[in-house]
Design a protein around this motif. Sequence first.
Motif, mmCIF file in Angstrom:
data_model
loop_
_atom_site.group_PDB
_atom_site.id
_atom_site.type_symbol
_atom_site.label_atom_id
_atom_site.label_comp_id
_atom_site.label_asym_id
_atom_site.label_seq_id
_atom_site.Cartn_x
_atom_site.Cartn_y
_atom_site.Cartn_z
ATOM 1 N N SER A 104 -38.555 19.186 92.767
ATOM 2 C CA SER A 104 -39.264 19.557 91.551
ATOM 3 C C SER A 104 -39.127 18.441 90.523
ATOM 4 C CB SER A 104 -38.680 20.857 90.997
ATOM 5 O OG SER A 104 -39.320 21.217 89.795
ATOM 6 N N PHE A 105 -40.270 18.010 90.005
ATOM 7 C CA PHE A 105 -40.293 16.960 88.990
ATOM 8 C C PHE A 105 -40.870 17.567 87.709
ATOM 9 C CE2 PHE A 105 -39.255 13.431 91.758
ATOM 10 C CZ PHE A 105 -39.620 13.915 93.003
ATOM 11 N N THR A 106 -40.139 17.416 86.611
ATOM 12 C CA THR A 106 -40.559 17.989 85.338
ATOM 13 C C THR A 106 -40.876 16.890 84.336
ATOM 14 O OG1 THR A 106 -39.167 19.943 85.692
ATOM 15 C CG2 THR A 106 -39.939 19.545 83.452
ATOM 16 N N TYR A 107 -41.998 17.046 83.704
ATOM 17 C CA TYR A 107 -42.461 16.078 82.695
ATOM 18 C C TYR A 107 -42.591 16.801 81.362
ATOM 19 C CZ TYR A 107 -43.674 13.639 86.989
ATOM 20 O OH TYR A 107 -43.626 13.063 88.230
ATOM 21 N N TRP A 108 -42.196 16.116 80.291
ATOM 22 C CA TRP A 108 -42.223 16.721 78.951
ATOM 23 C C TRP A 108 -43.138 15.951 78.017
ATOM 24 C CZ3 TRP A 108 -39.936 21.268 77.686
ATOM 25 C CH2 TRP A 108 -38.982 21.772 78.569
ATOM 26 N N GLY A 109 -43.814 16.685 77.150
ATOM 27 C CA GLY A 109 -44.574 16.072 76.076
ATOM 28 C C GLY A 109 -43.678 15.811 74.888
ATOM 29 N N GLN A 110 -44.250 15.212 73.834
ATOM 30 C CA GLN A 110 -43.445 14.789 72.688
ATOM 31 C C GLN A 110 -43.230 15.893 71.674
ATOM 32 O OE1 GLN A 110 -46.582 14.591 72.714
ATOM 33 N NE2 GLN A 110 -47.340 14.848 70.636
ATOM 34 N N GLY A 111 -43.963 16.981 71.769
ATOM 35 C CA GLY A 111 -43.787 18.084 70.837
ATOM 36 C C GLY A 111 -44.748 18.040 69.671
ATOM 37 N N THR A 112 -45.039 19.222 69.171
ATOM 38 C CA THR A 112 -45.874 19.350 67.980
ATOM 39 C C THR A 112 -45.231 20.403 67.083
ATOM 40 O OG1 THR A 112 -48.141 19.744 67.180
ATOM 41 C CG2 THR A 112 -47.430 21.065 69.049
ATOM 42 N N LEU A 113 -45.168 20.104 65.791
ATOM 43 C CA LEU A 113 -44.443 20.956 64.853
ATOM 44 C C LEU A 113 -45.322 22.095 64.351
ATOM 45 C CD1 LEU A 113 -41.946 21.529 63.088
ATOM 46 C CD2 LEU A 113 -42.903 19.943 61.394
ATOM 47 N N VAL A 114 -44.785 23.292 64.454
ATOM 48 C CA VAL A 114 -45.429 24.476 63.896
ATOM 49 C C VAL A 114 -44.539 25.010 62.785
ATOM 50 C CG1 VAL A 114 -46.126 26.858 64.338
ATOM 51 C CG2 VAL A 114 -46.622 25.072 66.025
ATOM 52 N N THR A 115 -45.095 25.107 61.601
ATOM 53 C CA THR A 115 -44.350 25.616 60.457
ATOM 54 C C THR A 115 -45.057 26.855 59.921
ATOM 55 O OG1 THR A 115 -43.628 23.380 59.868
ATOM 56 C CG2 THR A 115 -43.399 25.095 58.194
#
Length: 118
Positions: A104-115
């Motif tokens: 299993s290979f997991t890739y992550w995005g950089q994130g987006t802020l929700v306020t």
Amino acid sequence: VQLQASGGGLVQPGGSLRLSCAASESNFYINDMGWYRQAPGKQRELVATIARGGNTNYANSVKGRFTISRDNAKNTVYLQMENLELTDTAVYLCNAVQIRLGLSFTYWGQGTLVTVSS
């Protein structure tokens, strides 16, 4: 493959937002996609996941308010968030899981802020 998340922002309690996360390669085979979030001072937690065939899984805290979906042709996952609450404030990260040769290979995005704030 790289994941690019977008759609975060500032919203009032009770409001809505739609997050998107697109993989850089449309022909990259992805098994599962998901959204996680990390609030300040807290550990990262699962929000929702969706399998390639469409099976979904949600955290209890978002059931009935959030909907995850995906477009396999575009290698994009979405998170429609309704009736947002103050406790939904966090950086939302997307991930993609590829199962290849039994691994299993997991890739992550950089994130987006929700306020969520009044």
